[in-house]
Scaffold this motif. Structure first.
Motif, PDB file in Angstrom:
ATOM      1  N   LEU A  35       0.826  -1.208   0.000  1.00 54.03           N
ATOM      2  CA  LEU A  35       0.000   0.000   0.000  1.00 54.03           C
ATOM      3  C   LEU A  35       0.860   1.258   0.000  1.00 54.03           C
ATOM      4  O   LEU A  35       0.545   2.237  -0.692  1.00 54.03           O
ATOM      5  N   ILE A  38       2.250   1.651  -3.635  1.00 55.79           N
ATOM      6  CA  ILE A  38       1.322   2.047  -4.695  1.00 55.79           C
ATOM      7  C   ILE A  38       0.590   3.348  -4.388  1.00 55.79           C
ATOM      8  O   ILE A  38       0.222   4.096  -5.304  1.00 55.79           O
ATOM      9  N   LEU A  39       0.382   3.653  -3.095  1.00 57.27           N
ATOM     10  CA  LEU A  39      -0.401   4.834  -2.733  1.00 57.27           C
ATOM     11  C   LEU A  39       0.442   6.039  -2.338  1.00 57.27           C
ATOM     12  O   LEU A  39      -0.070   7.166  -2.310  1.00 57.27           O
ATOM     13  N   VAL A  40       1.714   5.819  -2.027  1.00 56.57           N
ATOM     14  CA  VAL A  40       2.575   6.923  -1.604  1.00 56.57           C
ATOM     15  C   VAL A  40       3.640   7.215  -2.662  1.00 56.57           C
ATOM     16  O   VAL A  40       3.654   8.290  -3.271  1.00 56.57           O
ATOM     17  N   ARG A  43       1.845   7.015  -6.340  1.00 56.76           N
ATOM     18  CA  ARG A  43       0.447   7.441  -6.423  1.00 56.76           C
ATOM     19  C   ARG A  43       0.153   8.067  -7.784  1.00 56.76           C
ATOM     20  O   ARG A  43      -0.897   7.840  -8.383  1.00 56.76           O
ATOM     21  N   ARG A  44       1.098   8.852  -8.263  1.00 55.58           N
ATOM     22  CA  ARG A  44       0.963   9.467  -9.580  1.00 55.58           C
ATOM     23  C   ARG A  44       1.869   8.755 -10.573  1.00 55.58           C
ATOM     24  O   ARG A  44       3.007   8.419 -10.258  1.00 55.58           O
ATOM     25  N   ARG A 117       2.786   0.598 -12.664  1.00 55.75           N
ATOM     26  CA  ARG A 117       1.445   0.197 -12.240  1.00 55.75           C
ATOM     27  C   ARG A 117       1.077  -1.189 -12.772  1.00 55.75           C
ATOM     28  O   ARG A 117       0.578  -2.047 -12.034  1.00 55.75           O
TER      29      ARG A 117
END
Length: 222
Positions: A35, A38-40, A43-44, A117
């Protein structure tokens, strides 16, 4: 309630009593790491530079090696040796996959900023399938000890294929797996950002990233 990873006095395996809470801690830690990734850090969508990839690779490898200390603390030196042996074998066999992934990404012309991704979710799916295979394999070994020699033969076959097969000549276009995907899933030839599916003329189509995702999962498991 313990989960016995090996039992029955098999001299080829270390007997481990892994409790449910220990599995929970491990899976929770892995999920937290994924997490954060992928989210920090991703994220972009962005093209991963060489220095960034080197740092991330070092961090992930360090975490994998450091986990051997947890194995040592919980289960002792013999289990730690087996873990490190498996870890090093897995790393060496995974090198071939990197070249195959590069060919797949190149064939589908996936922009650099979208590659992380699709690799992330492709490898994540492969890990889930590997976990299923591992637990199924453990069950077979516990029930039939001779299966261990079959798995050993498969490992030798995989190693031989790694040595004697030229990954540079892998052709995604002639992949049977890809033909199966295209036969059962309507696909588009155009990307739509990071989306796996898109709507074109009112029809829901899979983007090339969906095929890339499945190919990565398939090559990583096989």
């Amino acid at each position: 309630m313990p989960f016995v990873a090996a039992e029955g006095g098999n001299p080829n395996l270390v007997e481990l009593d892994v409790h449910i809470w220990q599995w929970g801690v491990l899976l929770g830690f892995i999920l937290a790491l994924l997490l954060v990734d992928i989210l920090v850090f991703h994220r972009r969508a962005h093209a991963v530079k060489t220095h960034e990839a080197a740092i991330e690779s070092t961090v992930w490898i360090s975490i994998g090696v450091a986990f051997s200390l947890v194995i040592l603390w919980w289960f002792g030196g013999a289990a730690t040796g087996e873990y490190m042996s498996g870890y090093l074998i897995e790393k060496s066999l995974s090198i071939d996959n990197v070249f195959v992934w590069a060919l797949i990404l190149s064939y589908f012309k996936v922009p650099s900023k979208y590659q992380h991704r699709v690799l992330f979710w492709g490898i994540f799916g492969a890990l889930v399938m590997r976990a299923i295979f591992i637990f199924a394999g453990l069950g077979l070994i516990e029930a039939f000890s001779w299966v261990l020699y079959v798995f050993g033969g498969l490992l030798l076959f995989t190693a031989a294929r790694l040595v004697f097969t030229d990954s540079a000549h892998v052709d995604p276009e002639n992949s049977k797996f890809l033909r199966v995907i295209q036969r059962f899933v309507k696909t588009s030839d155009e990307l739509d950002g990071q989306k796996l599916f898109t709507i074109k003329d009112g029809v829901r189509l899979a983007t090339p990233l969906f095929a890339v995702l499945l190919l990565i999962e398939g090559t990583d498991v096989i």
